[in-house]
Design an enzyme around this catalytic site. Sequence first.
Site, mmCIF file in Angstrom:
data_model
loop_
_atom_site.group_PDB
_atom_site.id
_atom_site.type_symbol
_atom_site.label_atom_id
_atom_site.label_comp_id
_atom_site.label_asym_id
_atom_site.label_seq_id
_atom_site.Cartn_x
_atom_site.Cartn_y
_atom_site.Cartn_z
ATOM 1 N N ARG A 263 59.275 64.952 77.388
ATOM 2 C CA ARG A 263 59.482 63.511 77.561
ATOM 3 C C ARG A 263 59.745 63.132 79.013
ATOM 4 O O ARG A 263 59.782 61.956 79.352
ATOM 5 C CB ARG A 263 60.648 63.041 76.681
ATOM 6 C CG ARG A 263 60.326 63.173 75.192
ATOM 7 C CD ARG A 263 61.449 62.705 74.315
ATOM 8 N NE ARG A 263 61.818 61.341 74.659
ATOM 9 C CZ ARG A 263 62.998 60.808 74.422
ATOM 10 N NH1 ARG A 263 63.930 61.526 73.814
ATOM 11 N NH2 ARG A 263 63.266 59.569 74.761
ATOM 12 N N CYS A 264 59.920 64.123 79.892
ATOM 13 C CA CYS A 264 60.247 63.885 81.297
ATOM 14 C C CYS A 264 58.981 63.889 82.146
ATOM 15 O O CYS A 264 58.223 64.863 82.136
ATOM 16 C CB CYS A 264 61.201 64.974 81.784
ATOM 17 S SG CYS A 264 61.513 64.952 83.555
ATOM 18 N N SER A 265 58.756 62.823 82.904
ATOM 19 C CA SER A 265 57.546 62.732 83.725
ATOM 20 C C SER A 265 57.507 63.820 84.789
ATOM 21 O O SER A 265 56.445 64.387 85.067
ATOM 22 C CB SER A 265 57.415 61.347 84.360
ATOM 23 O OG SER A 265 58.481 61.102 85.251
#
Length: 119
Positions: free
Chosen positions: A10-12
């Site tokens: 979920r972390c760019s």
Amino acid sequence: MTIVIYHNPRCSKSREVLALIRETGAEPEIVEYLKTGWTLPQLQGLFATAGVMARDALREKEAAAVEKGLKEADEAAILAAMVQHPELVNRPFVTTLKGARLCRPSDLVLQLLDHPPAP
């Protein structure tokens, strides 16, 4: 070369680092640490190899960090909280035979890889 990324999909930033690794033609071992959690020895070893303190890897704005007052806590308290709340560890960490890094900014991962990404 064995490459391990401690990844949060979920972390760019974590997705960027994973893409940079794959652009070299490598396929890393992906550890979704929010699912697997951390052990104290695992964190201590990772941080020692990366040359960082737990405080350096702490996501201070996470609710658990604020609730526990970790901004002013000692290393032992931060490590214990990270084991209990895996989301407190900043990401992504990458390990290779060349060492380990907290890859923020994303291009720090290139220091750990044999080949830069193809143009």
